[in-house]
Design a protein around this motif. Structure first.
Motif, PDB file in Angstrom:
ATOM      1  N   ALA A 170      84.529 -16.873  41.288  1.00  0.00           N
ATOM      2  CA  ALA A 170      84.175 -17.850  42.327  1.00  0.00           C
ATOM      3  C   ALA A 170      84.682 -19.244  41.955  1.00  0.00           C
ATOM      4  N   TYR A 171      84.466 -19.662  40.710  1.00  0.00           N
ATOM      5  CA  TYR A 171      84.891 -20.995  40.279  1.00  0.00           C
ATOM      6  C   TYR A 171      86.413 -21.113  40.244  1.00  0.00           C
ATOM      7  N   LYS A 172      87.111 -20.003  39.875  1.00  0.00           N
ATOM      8  CA  LYS A 172      88.569 -20.013  39.845  1.00  0.00           C
ATOM      9  C   LYS A 172      89.158 -20.216  41.238  1.00  0.00           C
ATOM     10  N   LEU A 173      88.366 -19.883  42.266  1.00  0.00           N
ATOM     11  CA  LEU A 173      88.843 -19.980  43.647  1.00  0.00           C
ATOM     12  C   LEU A 173      88.244 -21.167  44.387  1.00  0.00           C
ATOM     13  N   GLY A 174      87.678 -22.103  43.641  1.00  0.00           N
ATOM     14  CA  GLY A 174      87.232 -23.345  44.249  1.00  0.00           C
ATOM     15  C   GLY A 174      85.855 -23.313  44.883  1.00  0.00           C
ATOM     16  N   PHE A 175      85.056 -22.270  44.587  1.00  0.00           N
ATOM     17  CA  PHE A 175      83.692 -22.215  45.105  1.00  0.00           C
ATOM     18  C   PHE A 175      82.743 -22.823  44.072  1.00  0.00           C
ATOM     19  N   SER A 176      82.062 -23.890  44.438  1.00  0.00           N
ATOM     20  CA  SER A 176      81.094 -24.502  43.518  1.00  0.00           C
ATOM     21  C   SER A 176      79.785 -23.731  43.514  1.00  0.00           C
ATOM     22  N   ASP A 177      79.543 -22.962  44.577  1.00  0.00           N
ATOM     23  CA  ASP A 177      78.327 -22.164  44.706  1.00  0.00           C
ATOM     24  C   ASP A 177      78.730 -20.687  44.746  1.00  0.00           C
ATOM     25  N   HIS A 178      78.485 -19.953  43.654  1.00  0.00           N
ATOM     26  CA  HIS A 178      78.944 -18.565  43.617  1.00  0.00           C
ATOM     27  C   HIS A 178      78.137 -17.661  44.550  1.00  0.00           C
ATOM     28  N   SER A 179      76.927 -18.074  44.930  1.00  0.00           N
ATOM     29  CA  SER A 179      76.141 -17.301  45.903  1.00  0.00           C
ATOM     30  C   SER A 179      76.816 -17.344  47.270  1.00  0.00           C
ATOM     31  N   TYR A 180      77.376 -18.505  47.610  1.00  0.00           N
ATOM     32  CA  TYR A 180      78.112 -18.641  48.869  1.00  0.00           C
ATOM     33  C   TYR A 180      79.369 -17.780  48.833  1.00  0.00           C
ATOM     34  N   PHE A 181      80.037 -17.757  47.662  1.00  0.00           N
ATOM     35  CA  PHE A 181      81.226 -16.920  47.491  1.00  0.00           C
ATOM     36  C   PHE A 181      80.887 -15.448  47.728  1.00  0.00           C
ATOM     37  N   ILE A 182      79.761 -14.991  47.188  1.00  0.00           N
ATOM     38  CA  ILE A 182      79.350 -13.597  47.356  1.00  0.00           C
ATOM     39  C   ILE A 182      79.120 -13.282  48.830  1.00  0.00           C
ATOM     40  N   ARG A 183      78.503 -14.215  49.561  1.00  0.00           N
ATOM     41  CA  ARG A 183      78.259 -14.006  50.994  1.00  0.00           C
ATOM     42  C   ARG A 183      79.577 -13.911  51.758  1.00  0.00           C
ATOM     43  N   ILE A 184      80.527 -14.797  51.419  1.00  0.00           N
ATOM     44  CA  ILE A 184      81.831 -14.780  52.087  1.00  0.00           C
ATOM     45  C   ILE A 184      82.565 -13.475  51.780  1.00  0.00           C
TER      46      ILE A 184
END
Length: 287
Positions: free
Chosen positions: A255-269
């Motif tokens: 998630a952080y490697k792809l510019g997501f500061s919130d990994h929970s949001y990344f999981i939802r996406i």
């Protein structure tokens, strides 16, 4: 057209070798995160792609892009060299998105000698068996990537040169993919791919297109049948799938490697785009 700087063509070799088959090269619905290239030495076989059937012939090279579902069919003696490579994670757009590569190209003896040399120099890169299920797994691919990363610099340089020479035969006859004729949108796509690992704001993209934010969203949706956010998230999820397959990075690290500061949001996406969570995706790959 979006151009790929040659310096950013981050090709990594996973496997190379020579194989002889006796009517036993018959695998169905194969799909991998890496590029497969075959140089045919003797015999004939059929390659079944989603949009066409291709007869494989001696003296020619064939390429199967990553993630393309395909099947093989062979009824006699069939001999070939193979090389598997993948484009390592980077910010730039990849070859598959930039070019329509020909499936078949005439290769000749110079390519044959290249395959012979690379196969001889890297016997440990030979596939463990002909069945894709024996090597086409997340854990196995991670081992192949680690082997490549642990090579001496001169070996990587030599392999990089060989892979570029092989790919040049396909790029020589490739056609640019025309995603849009709108120069503003071309600049936007280039910006997105160059900053796919960053947090990308729609206002920032509107500035790149030199139009208002409201007009930009409407223009983008008209051109690509999706919103800018949907396009960005889809591209990020595609990169995430590659990282989950080829690395041992945790979901939070991906998630952080792809510019997501919130990994929970990344999981939802990820779940919205792929239908399953990143953890479930990786678990399925390792089965």
């Amino acid at each position: 057209m979006i151009q790929i700087p040659i310096e950013s063509m981050n090709l990594m070799m996973l496997n190379v070798g020579y194989a002889t088959h006796h009517a036993d090269w018959n695998w169905q619905k194969v799909s991998s995160p890496f590029i497969r290239i075959f140089y045919i030495m003797e015999g004939e076989a059929m390659l079944h792609l989603p949009d066409k059937d291709v007869r494989l012939k001696p003296g020619y090279m064939y390429i199967i892009p990553a993630f393309v579902i395909h099947s093989y069919e062979c009824h006699g003696v069939f001999k070939l060299y193979y090389i598997h490579m993948y484009e390592g994670f980077k910010n730039e757009v990849d070859m598959q998105e930039t070019y329509e590569l020909p499936t078949e190209v005439w290769a000749g003896n110079s390519v044959k000698r290249l395959f012979e040399y690379v196969s001889t120099q890297h016997p440990d890169a030979k596939l463990p068996g002909p069945d894709p299920k024996s090597y086409d797994t997340s854990a196995q691919t991670s081992d192949y990537v680690e082997r490549y990363m642990n090579m001496a610099l001169w070996e990587k340089m030599e392999l990089r040169g060989a892979m570029l020479m092989i790919m040049s035969h396909f790029l020589r006859e490739a056609k640019p993919r025309i995603w849009t004729s709108d120069e503003r949108m071309k600049r936007v796509l280039k910006h997105i791919h160059e900053h796919i690992a960053d947090e990308i704001d729609v206002t920032e993209l509107a500035d790149v297109a030199t139009v208002t934010k409201t007009y930009f969203i409407r223009l983008f949706k008209q051109e690509f049948a999706q919103t800018p956010v949907q396009y960005i998230n889809r591209k990020k999820v595609e990169r995430a799938q590659l990282l989950l397959f080829t690395s041992d990075c945790s979901v939070k690290e991906v998630a952080y490697k792809l510019g997501f500061s919130d990994h929970s949001y990344f999981i939802r996406i990820f779940r919205k785009m792929a239908g399953i969570t990143p953890q479930e995706y990786r678990r399925q790959l390792r089965l």
